[in-house]
Design a protein around this motif. Sequence first.
Motif, PDB file in Angstrom:
ATOM      1  N   TRP A  63     -46.962  -0.184   4.009  1.00 15.62           N
ATOM      2  CA  TRP A  63     -47.294   1.003   3.058  1.00 15.62           C
ATOM      3  C   TRP A  63     -46.011   1.964   2.772  1.00 15.62           C
ATOM      4  CZ3 TRP A  63     -52.237   0.481   1.154  1.00 15.62           C
ATOM      5  CH2 TRP A  63     -52.869  -0.262   1.782  1.00 15.62           C
ATOM      6  N   PRO A  64     -45.812   2.396   1.660  1.00 18.65           N
ATOM      7  CA  PRO A  64     -44.712   3.403   1.577  1.00 18.65           C
ATOM      8  C   PRO A  64     -45.250   4.883   2.061  1.00 18.65           C
ATOM      9  CG  PRO A  64     -45.937   3.192  -0.712  1.00 18.65           C
ATOM     10  CD  PRO A  64     -46.363   2.363   0.216  1.00 18.65           C
ATOM     11  N   ARG A  66     -43.221   8.775   3.368  1.00 18.26           N
ATOM     12  CA  ARG A  66     -42.063   9.735   3.337  1.00 18.26           C
ATOM     13  C   ARG A  66     -41.868  10.614   4.633  1.00 18.26           C
ATOM     14  NH1 ARG A  66     -40.131   9.564  -1.511  1.00 18.26           N
ATOM     15  NH2 ARG A  66     -38.684  11.254  -1.337  1.00 18.26           N
ATOM     16  N   ALA A  70     -36.725  11.264   2.377  1.00 18.43           N
ATOM     17  CA  ALA A  70     -36.694   9.653   2.899  1.00 18.43           C
ATOM     18  C   ALA A  70     -37.672   8.823   2.712  1.00 18.43           C
ATOM     19  CB  ALA A  70     -36.075   9.739   4.314  1.00 18.43           C
ATOM     20  N   GLU A  71     -37.750   7.679   1.947  1.00 22.18           N
ATOM     21  CA  GLU A  71     -38.619   6.785   1.811  1.00 22.18           C
ATOM     22  C   GLU A  71     -38.516   5.787   2.945  1.00 22.18           C
ATOM     23  OE1 GLU A  71     -37.396   4.632  -1.921  1.00 22.18           O
ATOM     24  OE2 GLU A  71     -38.785   6.100  -3.151  1.00 22.18           O
ATOM     25  N   VAL A  72     -39.810   5.575   3.394  1.00 22.75           N
ATOM     26  CA  VAL A  72     -40.114   4.802   4.724  1.00 22.75           C
ATOM     27  C   VAL A  72     -41.037   3.931   4.716  1.00 22.75           C
ATOM     28  CG1 VAL A  72     -40.564   5.060   7.271  1.00 22.75           C
ATOM     29  CG2 VAL A  72     -39.344   6.857   6.090  1.00 22.75           C
ATOM     30  N   LEU A  73     -41.090   2.657   5.082  1.00 25.58           N
ATOM     31  CA  LEU A  73     -42.074   1.739   5.294  1.00 25.58           C
ATOM     32  C   LEU A  73     -42.864   1.901   6.453  1.00 25.58           C
ATOM     33  CD1 LEU A  73     -40.309  -1.805   4.563  1.00 25.58           C
ATOM     34  CD2 LEU A  73     -42.259  -0.525   3.232  1.00 25.58           C
ATOM     35  N   TRP A 105     -35.542  -2.073   1.441  1.00 23.53           N
ATOM     36  CA  TRP A 105     -35.699  -0.958   2.539  1.00 23.53           C
ATOM     37  C   TRP A 105     -34.737  -0.616   3.458  1.00 23.53           C
ATOM     38  CZ3 TRP A 105     -40.073   2.100   1.117  1.00 23.53           C
ATOM     39  CH2 TRP A 105     -41.029   1.594   0.357  1.00 23.53           C
ATOM     40  N   LYS A 158     -47.817  11.170   3.048  1.00 21.01           N
ATOM     41  CA  LYS A 158     -48.074   9.981   2.151  1.00 21.01           C
ATOM     42  C   LYS A 158     -47.078   9.912   1.084  1.00 21.01           C
ATOM     43  CE  LYS A 158     -52.262  10.037   0.140  1.00 21.01           C
ATOM     44  NZ  LYS A 158     -53.416  10.076  -0.474  1.00 21.01           N
ATOM     45  N   ALA A 159     -46.568   8.642   0.523  1.00 22.64           N
ATOM     46  CA  ALA A 159     -45.958   8.870  -0.416  1.00 22.64           C
ATOM     47  C   ALA A 159     -46.505   9.223  -1.738  1.00 22.64           C
ATOM     48  CB  ALA A 159     -45.638   6.931  -0.947  1.00 22.64           C
ATOM     49  N   ARG A 160     -45.623   9.949  -2.516  1.00 21.99           N
ATOM     50  CA  ARG A 160     -45.749  10.726  -3.845  1.00 21.99           C
ATOM     51  C   ARG A 160     -46.035   9.547  -4.960  1.00 21.99           C
ATOM     52  NH1 ARG A 160     -41.116  13.983  -1.925  1.00 21.99           N
ATOM     53  NH2 ARG A 160     -42.119  15.393  -0.577  1.00 21.99           N
TER      54      ARG A 160
END
Length: 160
Positions: A63-64, A66, A70-73, A105, A158-160
């Motif tokens: 899941w993406p 943040r 920074a974007e993180v898996l 990623w 949570k990812a935006r």
Amino acid sequence: MFTLSRETDEDWWEVEALYDLCFAPGRTALSSYRLRDDVPPVPELCLVARDEARRLGGAIRYWPVRVGAAEVLLLGPVAVHPTAQGEGLGAALIQGSLERARGRWSRVLLVGDAPYYARFGFERSGEIEMPPPTNPERVLTLALEPGAWDGIAGLVEKAR
């Protein structure tokens, strides 16, 4: 012999049943699930492992999320059916999915058992904070490219 393939919509209920079998009934109450609510998984990294008879032996999802900008898996859940445990299937799912993630990623995060995940390169991070009540000793990170976690700290969101 198991074959890894991308999870499809048709696999969804069977994968959910596997997660129910392998994890406590309250698994969806964990803080990591709040990060997944209303956020689609990363489809190219969600894999299933099936044997020659098409029986599900294991599954992994990402899941993406943040951390700051920074974007993180977020790796997980990963599960192996009890009848297939001890055969290296969990390792194959993790390694296969991480290889697919490389080049797309930079960083991966999970909540898990450090001795198990260390063999894949994951290590504890005192800089990354999962929402409570997560045990900080179980927050592990992996850089898919050198220095990917440098300067990144704070609360996972949570990812935006």
